[in-house]
Design a protein around this motif. Sequence first.
Motif, PDB file in Angstrom:
ATOM      1  N   LYS A 165      34.756  52.233  23.077  1.00  0.00           N
ATOM      2  CA  LYS A 165      34.744  53.138  24.217  1.00  0.00           C
ATOM      3  C   LYS A 165      33.517  52.863  25.082  1.00  0.00           C
ATOM      4  O   LYS A 165      32.413  52.700  24.563  1.00  0.00           O
ATOM      5  CB  LYS A 165      34.716  54.583  23.707  1.00  0.00           C
ATOM      6  N   TRP A 166      33.737  52.764  26.374  1.00  0.00           N
ATOM      7  CA  TRP A 166      32.721  52.419  27.370  1.00  0.00           C
ATOM      8  C   TRP A 166      32.180  51.002  27.193  1.00  0.00           C
ATOM      9  O   TRP A 166      31.136  50.640  27.740  1.00  0.00           O
ATOM     10  CB  TRP A 166      31.557  53.423  27.367  1.00  0.00           C
ATOM     11  N   GLY A 167      32.897  50.183  26.424  1.00  0.00           N
ATOM     12  CA  GLY A 167      32.598  48.758  26.383  1.00  0.00           C
ATOM     13  C   GLY A 167      33.297  48.075  27.560  1.00  0.00           C
ATOM     14  O   GLY A 167      33.738  48.723  28.513  1.00  0.00           O
ATOM     15  N   ARG A 168      33.458  46.765  27.498  1.00  0.00           N
ATOM     16  CA  ARG A 168      34.060  46.052  28.618  1.00  0.00           C
ATOM     17  C   ARG A 168      35.179  45.132  28.132  1.00  0.00           C
ATOM     18  O   ARG A 168      34.933  44.199  27.374  1.00  0.00           O
ATOM     19  CB  ARG A 168      32.999  45.244  29.378  1.00  0.00           C
TER      20      ARG A 168
ATOM     21  N   PHE B  56      37.552  45.903  32.747  1.00  0.00           N
ATOM     22  CA  PHE B  56      37.875  47.323  32.653  1.00  0.00           C
ATOM     23  C   PHE B  56      36.984  47.981  31.612  1.00  0.00           C
ATOM     24  O   PHE B  56      36.756  47.428  30.530  1.00  0.00           O
ATOM     25  CB  PHE B  56      39.349  47.501  32.270  1.00  0.00           C
ATOM     26  N   MET B  57      36.466  49.173  31.937  1.00  0.00           N
ATOM     27  CA  MET B  57      35.656  49.955  31.009  1.00  0.00           C
ATOM     28  C   MET B  57      36.483  51.151  30.536  1.00  0.00           C
ATOM     29  O   MET B  57      36.636  52.130  31.265  1.00  0.00           O
ATOM     30  CB  MET B  57      34.369  50.441  31.680  1.00  0.00           C
ATOM     31  N   PRO B  58      37.017  51.119  29.320  1.00  0.00           N
ATOM     32  CA  PRO B  58      37.840  52.234  28.835  1.00  0.00           C
ATOM     33  C   PRO B  58      36.988  53.445  28.481  1.00  0.00           C
ATOM     34  O   PRO B  58      35.917  53.312  27.886  1.00  0.00           O
ATOM     35  CB  PRO B  58      38.518  51.651  27.592  1.00  0.00           C
ATOM     36  N   ASP B  59      37.470  54.621  28.833  1.00  0.00           N
ATOM     37  CA  ASP B  59      36.745  55.849  28.531  1.00  0.00           C
ATOM     38  C   ASP B  59      37.544  56.771  27.612  1.00  0.00           C
ATOM     39  O   ASP B  59      37.231  57.952  27.482  1.00  0.00           O
ATOM     40  CB  ASP B  59      36.385  56.589  29.816  1.00  0.00           C
ATOM     41  N   LYS B  60      38.575  56.210  26.971  1.00  0.00           N
ATOM     42  CA  LYS B  60      39.416  56.997  26.067  1.00  0.00           C
ATOM     43  C   LYS B  60      39.847  56.100  24.919  1.00  0.00           C
ATOM     44  O   LYS B  60      40.293  54.968  25.130  1.00  0.00           O
ATOM     45  CB  LYS B  60      40.636  57.533  26.821  1.00  0.00           C
ATOM     46  N   GLU B  61      39.727  56.614  23.704  1.00  0.00           N
ATOM     47  CA  GLU B  61      40.123  55.831  22.540  1.00  0.00           C
ATOM     48  C   GLU B  61      41.649  55.758  22.438  1.00  0.00           C
ATOM     49  O   GLU B  61      42.359  56.606  22.961  1.00  0.00           O
ATOM     50  CB  GLU B  61      39.537  56.455  21.270  1.00  0.00           C
TER      51      GLU B  61
ATOM     52  N   ASN C 221      28.687  42.169  54.755  1.00  0.00           N
ATOM     53  CA  ASN C 221      28.085  43.145  53.856  1.00  0.00           C
ATOM     54  C   ASN C 221      29.141  43.927  53.078  1.00  0.00           C
ATOM     55  O   ASN C 221      29.006  44.144  51.874  1.00  0.00           O
ATOM     56  CB  ASN C 221      27.210  44.107  54.654  1.00  0.00           C
ATOM     57  N   LEU C 222      30.201  44.359  53.765  1.00  0.00           N
ATOM     58  CA  LEU C 222      31.251  45.112  53.083  1.00  0.00           C
ATOM     59  C   LEU C 222      31.992  44.239  52.080  1.00  0.00           C
ATOM     60  O   LEU C 222      32.361  44.695  50.991  1.00  0.00           O
ATOM     61  CB  LEU C 222      32.228  45.693  54.116  1.00  0.00           C
ATOM     62  N   ARG C 223      32.202  42.989  52.439  1.00  0.00           N
ATOM     63  CA  ARG C 223      32.868  42.055  51.526  1.00  0.00           C
ATOM     64  C   ARG C 223      32.033  41.858  50.254  1.00  0.00           C
ATOM     65  O   ARG C 223      32.557  41.862  49.135  1.00  0.00           O
ATOM     66  CB  ARG C 223      33.065  40.717  52.252  1.00  0.00           C
ATOM     67  N   TYR C 224      30.735  41.711  50.438  1.00  0.00           N
ATOM     68  CA  TYR C 224      29.819  41.570  49.310  1.00  0.00           C
ATOM     69  C   TYR C 224      29.837  42.816  48.427  1.00  0.00           C
ATOM     70  O   TYR C 224      29.892  42.728  47.190  1.00  0.00           O
ATOM     71  CB  TYR C 224      28.418  41.284  49.846  1.00  0.00           C
ATOM     72  N   LEU C 225      29.820  43.998  49.023  1.00  0.00           N
ATOM     73  CA  LEU C 225      29.815  45.238  48.249  1.00  0.00           C
ATOM     74  C   LEU C 225      31.103  45.399  47.448  1.00  0.00           C
ATOM     75  O   LEU C 225      31.079  45.828  46.293  1.00  0.00           O
ATOM     76  CB  LEU C 225      29.617  46.436  49.182  1.00  0.00           C
ATOM     77  N   ARG C 226      32.238  45.044  48.034  1.00  0.00           N
ATOM     78  CA  ARG C 226      33.508  45.148  47.298  1.00  0.00           C
ATOM     79  C   ARG C 226      33.533  44.155  46.140  1.00  0.00           C
ATOM     80  O   ARG C 226      34.033  44.462  45.053  1.00  0.00           O
ATOM     81  CB  ARG C 226      34.684  44.916  48.250  1.00  0.00           C
ATOM     82  N   TYR C 227      32.976  42.984  46.361  1.00  0.00           N
ATOM     83  CA  TYR C 227      32.986  41.952  45.322  1.00  0.00           C
ATOM     84  C   TYR C 227      32.093  42.341  44.146  1.00  0.00           C
ATOM     85  O   TYR C 227      32.496  42.236  42.979  1.00  0.00           O
ATOM     86  CB  TYR C 227      32.537  40.611  45.909  1.00  0.00           C
ATOM     87  N   ILE C 228      30.890  42.833  44.434  1.00  0.00           N
ATOM     88  CA  ILE C 228      29.990  43.183  43.331  1.00  0.00           C
ATOM     89  C   ILE C 228      30.495  44.415  42.587  1.00  0.00           C
ATOM     90  O   ILE C 228      30.330  44.536  41.367  1.00  0.00           O
ATOM     91  CB  ILE C 228      28.538  43.376  43.831  1.00  0.00           C
ATOM     92  N   ALA C 229      31.168  45.329  43.295  1.00  0.00           N
ATOM     93  CA  ALA C 229      31.754  46.489  42.614  1.00  0.00           C
ATOM     94  C   ALA C 229      32.868  46.053  41.676  1.00  0.00           C
ATOM     95  O   ALA C 229      33.015  46.586  40.566  1.00  0.00           O
ATOM     96  CB  ALA C 229      32.267  47.494  43.640  1.00  0.00           C
ATOM     97  N   ALA C 230      33.673  45.060  42.110  1.00  0.00           N
ATOM     98  CA  ALA C 230      34.748  44.549  41.256  1.00  0.00           C
ATOM     99  C   ALA C 230      34.175  43.835  40.031  1.00  0.00           C
ATOM    100  O   ALA C 230      34.693  43.971  38.925  1.00  0.00           O
ATOM    101  CB  ALA C 230      35.648  43.610  42.056  1.00  0.00           C
ATOM    102  N   ARG C 231      33.098  43.088  40.227  1.00  0.00           N
ATOM    103  CA  ARG C 231      32.509  42.327  39.130  1.00  0.00           C
ATOM    104  C   ARG C 231      31.745  43.208  38.150  1.00  0.00           C
ATOM    105  O   ARG C 231      31.828  43.032  36.941  1.00  0.00           O
ATOM    106  CB  ARG C 231      31.537  41.263  39.669  1.00  0.00           C
ATOM    107  N   MET C 232      30.975  44.167  38.657  1.00  0.00           N
ATOM    108  CA  MET C 232      30.005  44.854  37.812  1.00  0.00           C
ATOM    109  C   MET C 232      30.295  46.341  37.611  1.00  0.00           C
ATOM    110  O   MET C 232      29.537  47.027  36.932  1.00  0.00           O
ATOM    111  CB  MET C 232      28.595  44.669  38.386  1.00  0.00           C
ATOM    112  N   GLY C 233      31.379  46.838  38.173  1.00  0.00           N
ATOM    113  CA  GLY C 233      31.708  48.234  37.968  1.00  0.00           C
ATOM    114  C   GLY C 233      31.959  48.581  36.514  1.00  0.00           C
ATOM    115  O   GLY C 233      31.745  49.717  36.084  1.00  0.00           O
ATOM    116  N   SER C 234      32.390  47.628  35.725  1.00  0.00           N
ATOM    117  CA  SER C 234      32.688  47.867  34.315  1.00  0.00           C
ATOM    118  C   SER C 234      31.448  47.802  33.428  1.00  0.00           C
ATOM    119  O   SER C 234      31.551  47.965  32.212  1.00  0.00           O
ATOM    120  CB  SER C 234      33.722  46.844  33.820  1.00  0.00           C
ATOM    121  N   PHE C 235      30.278  47.566  34.012  1.00  0.00           N
ATOM    122  CA  PHE C 235      29.019  47.565  33.260  1.00  0.00           C
ATOM    123  C   PHE C 235      28.526  49.010  33.175  1.00  0.00           C
ATOM    124  O   PHE C 235      28.171  49.609  34.187  1.00  0.00           O
ATOM    125  CB  PHE C 235      27.969  46.699  33.955  1.00  0.00           C
ATOM    126  N   ARG C 236      28.486  49.566  31.971  1.00  0.00           N
ATOM    127  CA  ARG C 236      28.234  51.004  31.868  1.00  0.00           C
ATOM    128  C   ARG C 236      26.822  51.404  32.253  1.00  0.00           C
ATOM    129  O   ARG C 236      26.565  52.579  32.565  1.00  0.00           O
ATOM    130  CB  ARG C 236      28.555  51.506  30.463  1.00  0.00           C
TER     131      ARG C 236
END
Length: 525
Positions: A24-27, A72-77, A236-251
């Motif tokens: 849980k909350w891993g990647r 993907f970062m799961p938040d439910k077992e 700038n917006l393209r960069y922000l969307r890309y980094i959110a896609a890449r690193m959003g799953s980092f808790r």
Amino acid sequence: MKKVLSVIIMVVLTMPAIAQEIEKWGRFEVAYEANVKGNPFDVVLTATFTNGGQSTTVTGFYDGDGRYLVRFMPDKEGRWTFTTRSKVGALNGKKGSFTCTAPSEGNHGPVSAAGPDFKYADGTWYYPVGTTSYSWMHAPKGYPERTLKSLEESGFNKIRCLFFPQNISYDYEGPYPFERKADGSWNFERFNPDYFREVESYTDRLRDLGIECDLILFHPYDGGKWGFDRMPLEVNLRYLRYIAARMGSFRNVWWSLANEWDGLKRIPAEDWEKFGECVADSDPYGHLLSVHGYTATYYPYWKPWVTHCSIQDQAPVEGPGRAGTVRNIYKKPVVFDEVCYEGNLVARWGNLSGEEELYRMWNALIAGTYATHAECLNLDGNGKSEQSTNYLAFGGDFHGECWKRIKLMRSILEGLPHPLYLADKSWDTSFAGAGDGCYLLYFGKEMKDEWVFDIPTKNLDFARPQKGEKFQVDIIDTWDMTITTWPVTFELGEPTPGNYRFMDVQHRSVRLPLKPYILLRIRKI
């Protein structure tokens, strides 16, 4: 033959994911290959993950060499299934599953705002006791490894750092976040995954140490050398969307849109609202998100996408109680991320003593807010100037004194039943409550040889003390790092009329060591 090889690679890449177990909350991560015409970074790939009645859709991204990733970062077992969507046939309709297991020891999930305080996803209170090192990830000569070691020894649980390199005294040799064109200019339509992987690797190393990564996405310290401080809005917006896609799953990621956003003169002020909304919309996990300005430049932190206040202003923490006013205004967590630094610089912002730095941190805490540490001591082995020892800029080893007191600070905070707040608001600027029957009283620079037991009858929204209740007092020297329990049990008498205070029935007192930086911990027995 090429087509067959592609299929074989895809099977090898996806088969391990089917039987995979992720805490849980891993990647969770799955990879697919696809050869596309045009720019592979323009491909849109999403995946919807489902567990029972819960569904989350995430955005995939191109990782170079014909490879696309979904994280993907799961938040439910339990068992999660997923299906991909894309206009590219090789990426569309892919299915898989994995099992989410219980979190491992020390994994409390991502941090989020809880009113004016912070909590981990599992409900554990989080007290940010952080430091700053802008370029530690990009510094040369083994500095990143030294930084990780010094962080582990120090006890800090958060670090602020830059995503883009900064233009300082050493020559940064790359990699860079974008590919170059034939003429040497940046191709802002094509990212360099190697750069992102390096940042991701260090972010995971911080996670393993229990440290939150407050990642600063823009900064004004480029000076036009690379031009990352003056990219067009669509880049700038393209960069922000890309980094959110890449690193959003980092808790352990926090998003800081900028350090000193108002110093980025080529970015219009109205664009910061667009940046904040872009990150919030692109991050399905709702990581903490704020923006930091120059001295006393207060961004409109009441914006709905802003989760907490990240402020550069030393005035609210130069004396007791002041920071509580900021907390009362925003009613969100308040972090004073720059309150000047312990150091020996000529610059007025970099020459605090270690005692003063710690004093400001405690002033913030007692008022129900937080202050970030940093040091900028330039020293060589002979005490002469040597900029590479500047932790604020490069990381490496701590050379000051304040950092040595951080473990004690954290142990005190994490032993409280609730985060701190001014128990009697602005009436008593040194007396903090910490839930039912627990208080901290900080004397700061005041040196006293005695304290007559005296606590407020009010306790914000928590249970108020009552006549007859008994309390014990610990004397904590926050600088010399000692804790002494006073051998007297105090009993509350009648409240003082009009003053909203309780004293001991026998008007007994505590003998103090006549030193500055003394903290009393007062707990009901």
